[in-house]
Design an enzyme around this catalytic site. Structure first.
Site, PDB file in Angstrom:
ATOM      1  N   ILE A 197      53.182   6.359 -39.120  1.00  5.39           N
ATOM      2  CA  ILE A 197      52.514   7.561 -39.634  1.00  5.39           C
ATOM      3  C   ILE A 197      53.343   8.759 -39.180  1.00  5.39           C
ATOM      4  O   ILE A 197      53.617   8.907 -37.984  1.00  5.39           O
ATOM      5  CB  ILE A 197      51.080   7.703 -39.060  1.00  5.39           C
ATOM      6  CG1 ILE A 197      50.204   6.527 -39.506  1.00  5.39           C
ATOM      7  CG2 ILE A 197      50.458   9.029 -39.490  1.00  5.39           C
ATOM      8  CD1 ILE A 197      49.963   6.457 -40.996  1.00  5.39           C
ATOM      9  N   HIS A 198      53.750   9.606 -40.128  1.00  5.21           N
ATOM     10  CA  HIS A 198      54.528  10.770 -39.697  1.00  5.21           C
ATOM     11  C   HIS A 198      54.362  11.992 -40.584  1.00  5.21           C
ATOM     12  O   HIS A 198      54.712  13.091 -40.185  1.00  5.21           O
ATOM     13  CB  HIS A 198      56.023  10.415 -39.641  1.00  5.21           C
ATOM     14  CG  HIS A 198      56.680  10.398 -40.990  1.00  5.21           C
ATOM     15  ND1 HIS A 198      56.536   9.346 -41.866  1.00  5.21           N
ATOM     16  CD2 HIS A 198      57.455  11.310 -41.615  1.00  5.21           C
ATOM     17  CE1 HIS A 198      57.214   9.614 -42.969  1.00  5.21           C
ATOM     18  NE2 HIS A 198      57.787  10.793 -42.856  1.00  5.21           N
ATOM     19  N   ARG A 199      53.850  11.831 -41.804  1.00  3.63           N
ATOM     20  CA  ARG A 199      53.808  12.975 -42.714  1.00  3.63           C
ATOM     21  C   ARG A 199      52.855  14.038 -42.185  1.00  3.63           C
ATOM     22  O   ARG A 199      51.818  13.740 -41.575  1.00  3.63           O
ATOM     23  CB  ARG A 199      53.408  12.536 -44.120  1.00  3.63           C
ATOM     24  CG  ARG A 199      54.501  11.725 -44.792  1.00  3.63           C
ATOM     25  CD  ARG A 199      54.303  11.591 -46.279  1.00  3.63           C
ATOM     26  NE  ARG A 199      55.406  10.838 -46.866  1.00  3.63           N
ATOM     27  CZ  ARG A 199      56.473  11.378 -47.439  1.00  3.63           C
ATOM     28  NH1 ARG A 199      56.577  12.692 -47.510  1.00  3.63           N
ATOM     29  NH2 ARG A 199      57.427  10.628 -47.938  1.00  3.63           N
ATOM     30  N   ARG A 229      56.490  13.762 -34.030  1.00  2.56           N
ATOM     31  CA  ARG A 229      55.438  14.654 -34.548  1.00  2.56           C
ATOM     32  C   ARG A 229      54.065  14.034 -34.341  1.00  2.56           C
ATOM     33  O   ARG A 229      53.110  14.718 -33.932  1.00  2.56           O
ATOM     34  CB  ARG A 229      55.659  14.925 -36.038  1.00  2.56           C
ATOM     35  CG  ARG A 229      54.487  15.660 -36.690  1.00  2.56           C
ATOM     36  CD  ARG A 229      54.583  15.609 -38.193  1.00  2.56           C
ATOM     37  NE  ARG A 229      55.552  16.565 -38.700  1.00  2.56           N
ATOM     38  CZ  ARG A 229      56.083  16.523 -39.919  1.00  2.56           C
ATOM     39  NH1 ARG A 229      55.757  15.549 -40.733  1.00  2.56           N
ATOM     40  NH2 ARG A 229      56.934  17.440 -40.308  1.00  2.56           N
TER      41      ARG A 229
END
Length: 342
Positions: A197-199, A229
């Site tokens: 998960i990064h967006r 992030r």
């Protein structure tokens, strides 16, 4: 006898997916007699998200490391423009849909832009990546599309540049490096789901809490290489991962390929991982409401899901036996190099 100078290309990279895409293309450019100058914007600057890819994939060391440590397009554009004016390349080559892509395109000035991965659309203008795709495609002189669907989209939009269907250079990388990754990496013996998960949209407080709740309440085991992030957002919001989640530092490309190849399923919001899961024949659940890689969904190998639907989506996830070949044959880089010659 007249001596013809070699074509010169400035390749602008700055993010994990771009490092991966540039690896096979750098080889193809060299084989075609094209001089490549690599510029690294520094958008991804953490060693685990940057230098490890240059080391693993034998990407030419950047001639220019801007080390800007920002995703701000305006902050990147002027320093890239300085390099363009100094080097005077025949092409500025940009990849994908990140802010580095947009900055490289804006910085090109009078130099022709070649866009690798043109024509992709999620039709979700709330995503900065979608806005970057549209902007860069409109500015590019050479649009290097991964498939006919993307090429048709560009024609429908009436873009001015030359459109070439070349396939996806990430398919080249998977073809070249997956066997090496499988041999090199020690894999868990238990069943697991690979999670990334990064967006930005998925690290917003309410959304990330819903994702963490869905993962923690699952009876599945997850292996989760945590993007910087996402790690920051988890810590800032005080969200704890469950005992069924093994959190790791970010992985290099070969380790990540091996992790996906050995997984029972993949849960992600990454465009690149949706494709890699497909090429490795692993079913995927994408925690987004839209995707630019629509053919993976149409083929039945990828499911778009909200966090609350994660459990049911994973239960239903299967990789179709009759899945078609998507996004080329793993030789896109050679076609890209050929397309740079008028």
């Amino acid at each position: 006898m007249r001596i013809v100078a070699a074509m010169r290309v400035l390749s602008v990279v700055g993010n994990r997916p771009q490092f991966i895409k540039s690896a096979p293309l750098s080889v193809a450019l060299r084989d075609a007699g094209i001089d490549e100058i690599v510029l690294h914007s520094g958008q991804h600057w953490d060693p685990d998200m940057s230098q490890v890819f240059f080391d693993e994939l034998s990407i030419p060391e950047p001639a220019y490391r801007l080390d800007l440590r920002t995703s701000d397009i305006d902050a990147m554009t002027a320093p890239i423009r300085d390099v363009v004016q100094r080097e005077k390349p025949d092409w500025v080559l940009v990849y994908g849909d990140t802010n580095t892509t947009a900055a490289g395109s804006r910085a090109a000035g009078d130099v022709a832009v070649a866009h690798v991965e043109s024509g992709l659309r999620s039709f979700d203008l709330a995503m900065p990546e979608e806005r970057n795709r549209i902007e860069v495609d409109r500015a590019s002189a050479l649009l290097l599309a991964p498939d006919e669907r993307s090429a048709d989209q560009l024609r429908n939009e009436g873009v001015a540049g030359r459109i070439e269907v070349v396939g996806d250079v990430m398919a080249d990388a998977t073809r070249l490096f997956a066997p090496i990754a499988r041999r090199a990496a020690a894999q868990p013996t238990r069943q697991y789901t690979a999670l990334t998960i990064h967006r930005e949209a998925n690290t917003q407080p309410d959304r990330l809490r819903r994702i963490v709740d869905a993962v923690n309440s699952s009876d599945r085991e997850y292996i989760f290489p945590v993007h910087p992030r996402t790690r920051h957002a988890l810590e800032e919001q005080g969200l704890a991962l469950g005992r069924n989640v093994e959190a790791l530092e970010p992985l290099g490309y070969l380790e990540m390929l091996a992790l996906v190849a050995g997984a029972e399923t993949v849960v992600t919001d990454s465009g690149g991982l949706q494709k890699e899961a497909y090429w490795l024949r692993v079913p995927c659940v994408t925690l987004r409401s839209s995707t630019e890689w629509v053919d993976t969904v149409a083929a039945g190998a990828n499911t778009l899901a909200e966090p609350e639907d994660l459990h049911l989506s994973l239960e239903a996830a299967r990789f179709p036996e009759d899945a078609p070949e998507l996004y080329g044959d793993g030789h896109a880089a050679e076609r890209v190099a050929a397309a740079l010659y008028p």
